[in-house]
Scaffold this active site. Structure first.
Site, PDB file in Angstrom:
ATOM      1  N   ASN A  64      40.156  30.540  46.126  1.00  0.00           N
ATOM      2  CA  ASN A  64      40.335  29.182  46.284  1.00  0.00           C
ATOM      3  C   ASN A  64      41.554  28.910  47.158  1.00  0.00           C
ATOM      4  O   ASN A  64      42.486  29.452  46.968  1.00  0.00           O
ATOM      5  CB  ASN A  64      40.252  28.299  44.886  1.00  0.00           C
ATOM      6  CG  ASN A  64      40.019  26.770  45.363  1.00  0.00           C
ATOM      7  OD1 ASN A  64      41.115  26.155  45.565  1.00  0.00           O
ATOM      8  ND2 ASN A  64      38.890  26.511  45.209  1.00  0.00           N
ATOM      9  N   GLU A  74      36.589  40.726  37.321  1.00  0.00           N
ATOM     10  CA  GLU A  74      36.660  41.163  35.964  1.00  0.00           C
ATOM     11  C   GLU A  74      36.195  40.081  34.905  1.00  0.00           C
ATOM     12  O   GLU A  74      35.252  40.114  34.048  1.00  0.00           O
ATOM     13  CB  GLU A  74      37.886  41.636  35.447  1.00  0.00           C
ATOM     14  CG  GLU A  74      38.097  43.217  35.970  1.00  0.00           C
ATOM     15  CD  GLU A  74      38.895  43.311  37.242  1.00  0.00           C
ATOM     16  OE1 GLU A  74      38.841  42.120  37.846  1.00  0.00           O
ATOM     17  OE2 GLU A  74      39.884  44.141  37.558  1.00  0.00           O
TER      18      GLU A  74
HETATM   19  N1  THU Z   1      41.525  41.039  41.961  1.00  0.00           N
HETATM   20  C1  THU Z   1      40.567  41.275  41.028  1.00  0.00           C
HETATM   21  O1  THU Z   1      39.419  40.498  41.151  1.00  0.00           O
HETATM   22  N2  THU Z   1      40.473  42.227  40.133  1.00  0.00           N
HETATM   23  C2  THU Z   1      41.598  42.945  40.101  1.00  0.00           C
HETATM   24  O2  THU Z   1      41.745  43.873  39.273  1.00  0.00           O
HETATM   25  C3  THU Z   1      42.845  42.852  40.952  1.00  0.00           C
HETATM   26  C4  THU Z   1      42.783  41.645  41.879  1.00  0.00           C
HETATM   27  C5  THU Z   1      41.448  39.819  43.110  1.00  0.00           C
HETATM   28  C6  THU Z   1      42.159  38.858  42.697  1.00  0.00           C
HETATM   29  C7  THU Z   1      42.336  38.292  44.248  1.00  0.00           C
HETATM   30  O3  THU Z   1      41.192  37.597  44.626  1.00  0.00           O
HETATM   31  C8  THU Z   1      42.265  39.576  45.191  1.00  0.00           C
HETATM   32  O4  THU Z   1      41.966  40.734  44.011  1.00  0.00           O
HETATM   33  C9  THU Z   1      43.773  39.613  45.315  1.00  0.00           C
HETATM   34  O5  THU Z   1      44.716  40.136  44.466  1.00  0.00           O
END
Ligand code: THU
Length: 159
Positions: A64, A74
Site C-alpha cells: 500500500n 505468509e
Molecule cells: N515480504 C513478504 O511477503 N514475506 C517475507 O517473508 C519477506 C517480505 C514482503 C513484504 C513487502 O511487501 C516486500 O516483501 C518487501 O519487504
C-alpha cells in the site's frame, strides 16, 4: 556469567529430494508470486499454507502507498486460513520469492511479525508447522516456527 547458544535446525534439500506433497506446496507458493501486489518493493512473495485436513490456503504480499498498511504473503495466507477454516491446525508453510532477476537463489525467510503470528498457531494447536523455503539453489526445511523464533514471547508471558 553464562552464555547461551541457540541452534536452529535447518535442512537443505535439492527439489528432487523432497516428497511429492512438499514439491506441490512449493509450486503453489511459487505460482502465488504472480498475484503479489508490490508496486513499491517490486519483490513478489507467495505462500501456501497446508492445514491438517489437507486444505491449502494461499497468499501473496499486498502493499500500500502507506507502507505499514501492507501485509506479507505468509500472514495473508495464514489469516485467510484462520478466518475460513477456523480451528483447523496449519501443518506446513511454503514460501517463494521473486525479484527483478527471477526467483531468489537463497531462500527468503519469514519476517519477525509473521514468525510471531504463526508461532501463536503452533502454540494454540500444539502442532508444529514445517516451513519450506524455496530458492533456486535449494530448499530450506525448518521443523517448526518455534525453531525460527527462539526466546519466544507468547500468551503465557501475560499471566
Ligand atoms: N515480504 C513478504 O511477503 N514475506 C517475507 O517473508 C519477506 C517480505 C514482503 C513484504 C513487502 O511487501 C516486500 O516483501 C518487501 O519487504
Amino acid at each position: 556469567m553464562k552464555e547461551l547458544h541457540i541452534d536452529i535446525p535447518v535442512q537443505f534439500f535439492a527439489l528432487d529430494e523432497l516428497s511429492e506433497a512438499d514439491v506441490q506446496l512449493i509450486e503453489q507458493a511459487k505460482a502465488m508470486t504472480s498475484t503479489s501486489y508490490s508496486p513499491y518493493s517490486h519483490f513478489c512473495v507467495g505462500a501456501a499454507l497446508l492445514l491438517s485436513d489437507g486444505q491449502v490456503f494461499l497468499g501473496s504480499n499486498q502493499e500500500n502507498a502507506v507502507y505499514p498498511v501492507g501485509l506479507c504473503a505468509e500472514r495473508t495466507a495464514f489469516f485467510a486460513a484462520s478466518a475460513n477454516a477456523a480451528g483447523v491446525p496449519p501443518v506446513a508453510l511454503a514460501i517463494a520469492a521473486r525479484n527483478a532477476n527471477g526467483f531468489v537463489a537463497q531462500p527468503v525467510t519469514p519476517c519477525g511479525s509473521c514468525r510471531q503470528a504463526l508461532l501463536e498457531a503452533e502454540i494454540r494447536f500444539q502442532q508444529p508447522i514445517r516451513i519450506l523455503l524455496y530458492g533456486t539453489e535449494g530448499v530450506y526445511v525448518i521443523p517448526s516456527m518455534r525453531a525460527l523464533l527462539p526466546l519466544t514471547f507468547d500468551g503465557s508471558d501475560l499471566l
